[in-house]
Design a protein around this motif. Structure first.
Motif, short mmCIF file in Angstrom:
data_model
loop_
_atom_site.label_atom_id
_atom_site.label_comp_id
_atom_site.label_asym_id
_atom_site.label_seq_id
_atom_site.Cartn_x
_atom_site.Cartn_y
_atom_site.Cartn_z
N TYR A 1 0.82 -1.21 0.00
CA TYR A 1 0.00 0.00 0.00
C TYR A 1 0.85 1.26 0.00
N GLU A 2 0.21 2.34 -0.41
CA GLU A 2 0.81 3.67 -0.34
C GLU A 2 -0.25 4.62 0.19
N ASP A 3 0.07 5.28 1.28
CA ASP A 3 -0.84 6.25 1.87
C ASP A 3 -0.46 7.63 1.34
N LEU A 4 -1.39 8.25 0.62
CA LEU A 4 -1.13 9.55 -0.01
C LEU A 4 -0.98 10.67 1.01
N MET A 5 -1.32 10.40 2.25
CA MET A 5 -1.19 11.41 3.29
C MET A 5 0.23 11.44 3.88
N ASP A 6 1.06 10.45 3.55
CA ASP A 6 2.39 10.36 4.15
C ASP A 6 3.23 11.62 3.97
N ASP A 7 3.21 12.20 2.81
CA ASP A 7 4.02 13.39 2.55
C ASP A 7 3.15 14.62 2.39
N SER A 8 2.07 14.65 3.14
CA SER A 8 1.10 15.72 2.98
C SER A 8 0.50 16.07 4.33
N THR A 9 -0.22 17.16 4.36
CA THR A 9 -0.97 17.54 5.55
C THR A 9 -2.38 17.91 5.11
#
Length: 189
Positions: A122-130
């Motif tokens: 999986y890849e969580d799109l929130m990892d490098d975001s706020t």
């Protein structure tokens, strides 16, 4: 590896999950929503269908904030929980301090509010975001679609369910747009 975007919606006696596969060339329009797969708790073999989609070989499951919500909901379903138990896990994730001592069932299910489904990529799109997905939708000029159905509504009609599915599909679509416009150019440069 195929990118598969997904998102859950959970209610007291029903849940659904929408899956949308990113085209290899990342070119798509809003009508891609017509190809999305919706798994509903009231359909035959919902659990197995859901788990097979999430654990399909050569698939990376993507979504916004999936590490802290969707993967835990998926794990509860994998464990064989009823929709009512999935809702308890949902509430424990969203409102842990209000709910953790609400009933014996809440206390029993509390550990599952912190356990993600394992054995998937999986890849969580929130990892490098706020911020929230809705904030991303606004920044990208997308419609900020909300469901008119309360997440605590007990007796959903088919019309309610279709409204929720429309909302759920839109969130998957918005995640795909966010990935294409923001994450992919940043991650693949």
């Amino acid at each position: 590896m195929k990118l598969r975007f997904f998102d859950f919606e959970v209610f007291p006696h029903w849940w659904c999950c929408t899956f949308g596969d990113m085209p290899d060339n990342m070119e798509f329009t809003e009508d891609i929503k017509d190809s999305f797969i919706v798994v509903r708790s009231d359909q035959a073999n919902a659990r197995d269908t859901l788990i097979n989609l999430l654990k399909e070989p050569d698939v990376c499951n993507c979504g916004y904030n999936i590490k802290f919500y969707d993967l835990m909901i998926a794990n509860a379903i994998y464990q064989g929980f009823t929709p009512e138990q999935v809702k308890i896990v949902n509430d424990l994730i969203i409102r842990p301090y209000e709910c953790k001592w609400a009933s014996k069932e809440h206390i029993r299910l509390q550990p599952f509010a912190n356990k993600r489904l394992s054995g998937i990529v999986y890849e969580d799109l929130m990892d490098d975001s706020t911020g929230s997905l809705k904030e991303k939708e606004s920044s990208l000029g997308l419609n900020i679609l909300e469901s008119s159905v309360s997440f605590d509504k007990e007796d959903l009609t088919e019309e309610d369910m279709q409204d929720v599915i429309l909302y759920n599909k839109h969130d998957v679509y918005a995640s795909m747009i966010f990935y294409k416009e923001v994450v992919a150019p940043y991650a693949h440069t």
